[in-house]
Scaffold this active site. Structure first.
Site, PDB file in Angstrom:
ATOM      1  CB  SER A 119      -0.850   0.073   1.266  1.00 33.16           C
ATOM      2  OG  SER A 119      -1.572  -1.096   1.440  1.00 33.16           O
ATOM      3  CG  HIS A 140      -2.514  -0.676  -3.810  1.00 33.80           C
ATOM      4  ND1 HIS A 140      -2.883   0.608  -3.496  1.00 33.80           N
ATOM      5  CD2 HIS A 140      -2.677  -1.399  -2.660  1.00 33.80           C
ATOM      6  CE1 HIS A 140      -3.255   0.663  -2.231  1.00 33.80           C
ATOM      7  NE2 HIS A 140      -3.134  -0.540  -1.702  1.00 33.80           N
ATOM      8  CD  GLU A 152      -3.721   3.232  -6.248  1.00 38.87           C
ATOM      9  OE1 GLU A 152      -3.835   4.456  -6.337  1.00 38.87           O
ATOM     10  OE2 GLU A 152      -3.228   2.678  -5.241  1.00 38.87           O
ATOM     11  CG  ASN A 190      -3.206   4.909   0.674  1.00 39.21           C
ATOM     12  OD1 ASN A 190      -4.373   5.004   1.022  1.00 39.21           O
ATOM     13  ND2 ASN A 190      -2.513   3.800   0.822  1.00 39.21           N
TER      14      ASN A 190
HETATM   15  N1  LIG Z   1      -5.293  -4.945   4.546  1.00 37.63           N
HETATM   16  C1  LIG Z   1      -5.567  -4.071   3.611  1.00 37.63           C
HETATM   17  O1  LIG Z   1      -6.622  -3.413   3.628  1.00 37.63           O
HETATM   18  C2  LIG Z   1      -4.621  -3.890   2.452  1.00 37.63           C
HETATM   19  C3  LIG Z   1      -5.087  -3.236   1.294  1.00 37.63           C
HETATM   20  C4  LIG Z   1      -4.217  -3.098   0.197  1.00 37.63           C
HETATM   21  C5  LIG Z   1      -2.913  -3.587   0.291  1.00 37.63           C
HETATM   22  N2  LIG Z   1      -2.480  -4.205   1.434  1.00 37.63           N
HETATM   23  C6  LIG Z   1      -1.108  -4.729   1.461  1.00 37.63           C
HETATM   24  O2  LIG Z   1      -1.157  -6.124   1.237  1.00 37.63           O
HETATM   25  C7  LIG Z   1      -0.061  -6.752   1.928  1.00 37.63           C
HETATM   26  C8  LIG Z   1      -0.605  -7.855   2.828  1.00 37.63           C
HETATM   27  O3  LIG Z   1      -1.492  -7.275   3.765  1.00 37.63           O
HETATM   28  P1  LIG Z   1      -2.614  -8.145   4.517  1.00 37.63           P
HETATM   29  O4  LIG Z   1      -3.586  -7.166   5.063  1.00 37.63           O
HETATM   30  O5  LIG Z   1      -3.067  -9.255   3.643  1.00 37.63           O
HETATM   31  O6  LIG Z   1      -1.747  -8.738   5.724  1.00 37.63           O
HETATM   32  P2  LIG Z   1      -1.999 -10.100   6.539  1.00 37.63           P
HETATM   33  O7  LIG Z   1      -1.223  -9.945   7.783  1.00 37.63           O
HETATM   34  O8  LIG Z   1      -3.456 -10.413   6.603  1.00 37.63           O
HETATM   35  O9  LIG Z   1      -1.315 -11.211   5.621  1.00 37.63           O
HETATM   36  C9  LIG Z   1       0.051 -11.304   5.404  1.00 37.63           C
HETATM   37  C10 LIG Z   1       0.398 -12.773   5.342  1.00 37.63           C
HETATM   38  O10 LIG Z   1       1.722 -12.910   4.824  1.00 37.63           O
HETATM   39  C11 LIG Z   1       2.265 -14.057   5.444  1.00 37.63           C
HETATM   40  N3  LIG Z   1       3.726 -14.042   5.255  1.00 37.63           N
HETATM   41  C12 LIG Z   1       4.653 -13.341   5.922  1.00 37.63           C
HETATM   42  N4  LIG Z   1       5.885 -13.612   5.420  1.00 37.63           N
HETATM   43  C13 LIG Z   1       5.700 -14.498   4.416  1.00 37.63           C
HETATM   44  C14 LIG Z   1       6.553 -15.185   3.524  1.00 37.63           C
HETATM   45  N5  LIG Z   1       7.869 -14.982   3.566  1.00 37.63           N
HETATM   46  N6  LIG Z   1       6.010 -16.026   2.619  1.00 37.63           N
HETATM   47  C15 LIG Z   1       4.675 -16.228   2.581  1.00 37.63           C
HETATM   48  N7  LIG Z   1       3.814 -15.634   3.404  1.00 37.63           N
HETATM   49  C16 LIG Z   1       4.320 -14.782   4.307  1.00 37.63           C
HETATM   50  C17 LIG Z   1       1.815 -13.957   6.885  1.00 37.63           C
HETATM   51  O11 LIG Z   1       1.902 -15.249   7.508  1.00 37.63           O
HETATM   52  C18 LIG Z   1       0.377 -13.462   6.717  1.00 37.63           C
HETATM   53  O12 LIG Z   1      -0.552 -14.526   6.682  1.00 37.63           O
HETATM   54  C19 LIG Z   1       0.683  -5.644   2.660  1.00 37.63           C
HETATM   55  O13 LIG Z   1       1.751  -5.205   1.863  1.00 37.63           O
HETATM   56  C20 LIG Z   1      -0.379  -4.555   2.768  1.00 37.63           C
HETATM   57  O14 LIG Z   1       0.165  -3.264   2.872  1.00 37.63           O
HETATM   58  C21 LIG Z   1      -3.317  -4.373   2.511  1.00 37.63           C
END
Ligand SMILES: NC(=O)c1ccc[n+]([C@@H]2O[C@H](COP(=O)([O-])OP(=O)(O)OC[C@H]3O[C@@H](n4cnc5c(N)ncnc54)[C@H](O)[C@@H]3O)[C@@H](O)[C@H]2O)c1
Length: 292
Positions: A119, A140, A152, A190
């Site tokens: 993000s 994104h 995005e 953002n």
């Molecule tokens: N949550 C949101 O609203 C949102 C929206 C857009 C983008 N994002 C982005 O998406 C990404 C993930 O966010 P999320 O909300 O899904 O987080 P999350 O914590 O729900 O999921 C992340 C997952 O990655 C896993 N992980 C960590 N290291 C790893 C590895 N080496 N190999 C495989 N899996 C691994 C973790 O075990 C976890 O289950 C981030 O970069 C975040 O900024 C989040």
């Protein structure tokens, strides 16, 4: 450049959604998590989400089964070597992401395109640890991925033009509306949303209006689906604080600086809906009450 097999790294909130829409669109999809428990949890949420589409009648039970059949899980990155595209959705931590990309770069075929779902982190900084900076983009997606239409598609100054167009087509193929964004802090959404949300806190700090009155103003006066404080609590105050700091670091402009009240709420562990308390008390989730 044809995408047939998609790898997804991380099966949390976002990774599971990306895996789901990729498999639904017909791509063979392989998801990597760090433990069997987390993989099972991710697959259960995909199953639940698809079941809701079946209930609504937009997906048939047979299509749901076909989608599940196209999805595979793995605990090792090694199996992602022959993917045409790898979408990374691991935690928002630059060092973790860099480590994933360094490993993938060794394992994947030279043509594999890398896409980060970050993000707020710099795509340029991540691509620089690989030997394929021209085959690296941001994709994104928004939460919840199966429902939100926007993606995005982020290019850096060295992204190959054909790779970029392939990613635009990929976004369309999974049913999304792509927008073209350059790799600057916060991309498009953002860049505009974060200063607005931070300014709402500053307005409250300066006594312009109460939390409820500011929320109602933007909802009823501007037609926003929800006010800024409810949105803060949904997004997570910890995430907002983290994102604001990254953007302030990039632009050094006051509009991206996290206000003191946001910092104090985060220090107190009041992250919003997920912890039960932020700008609102969520003890009764259908009727949140302002906390100040
Ligand atoms: N949550 C949101 O609203 C949102 C929206 C857009 C983008 N994002 C982005 O998406 C990404 C993930 O966010 P999320 O909300 O899904 O987080 P999350 O914590 O729900 O999921 C992340 C997952 O990655 C896993 N992980 C960590 N290291 C790893 C590895 N080496 N190999 C495989 N899996 C691994 C973790 O075990 C976890 O289950 C981030 O970069 C975040 O900024 C989040």
């Amino acid at each position: 450049m044809e995408i047939k097999k998609v790898g997804v790294v991380g099966c949390g909130l976002m990774g599971s959604g990306v895996a789901q829409i990729s498999a639904t669109a017909g791509y063979e999809t392989l998801v990597r998590e760090v433990s069997q428990d987390l993989l099972d949890k991710g697959f259960a949420s995909i199953d639940k989400s698809l079941a809701k589409f079946v209930e609504k009648g937009t997906v048939t039970a047979a299509q749901k089964q076909q989608t599940m059949n196209r999805l595979k899980g793995t605990l090792t990155l090694d199996n992602l070597g022959d993917c045409d595209l790898v979408v990374e959705a691991v935690i928002e931590n630059l060092e973790t992401k860099k480590h994933v990309y360094q490993t993938l770069d060794e394992l994947c075929k030279p043509e594999t395109i890398f896409a980060s779902n970050t993000s707020s982190l710099s795509i340029t900084e991540m691509m620089s640890v690989t030997r394929r900076p021209d085959r690296f983009v941001g994709l994104h997606f928004f939460n919840p991925v199966p429902l939100m239409k926007l993606v995005e598609v982020v290019r850096t100054i060295v992204t190959d033009a054909a790779v970029y167009e392939t990613m635009i087509r990929f976004a369309e193929s999974v049913g999304k509306t792509p927008v073209r964004a350059r790799d600057t802090g916060g991309f498009i959404v953002n860049r505009l949303l974060v200063p607005y949300l931070l300014d709402a806190i500053r307005a409250f700090e300066e006594g312009v209006g109460s939390i409820v009155d500011i929320d109602n103003s933007m909802k009823l006066g501007c037609g926003y689906p929800m006010g800024p404080f409810i949105l803060h609590d949904f997004l997570g105050l910890d995430t907002m604080y983290y994102t604001a700091n990254i953007m302030f670091d990039e632009f050094r402009e006051k509009r991206f600086a996290p206000p003191p009240l946001l910092k104090r709420l985060v220090l107190a562990g009041h992250f919003g809906k997920k912890t039960g308390r932020g700008f609102y008390d969520w003890s009764d989730p259908k009727n949140p009450k302002p906390t100040m």
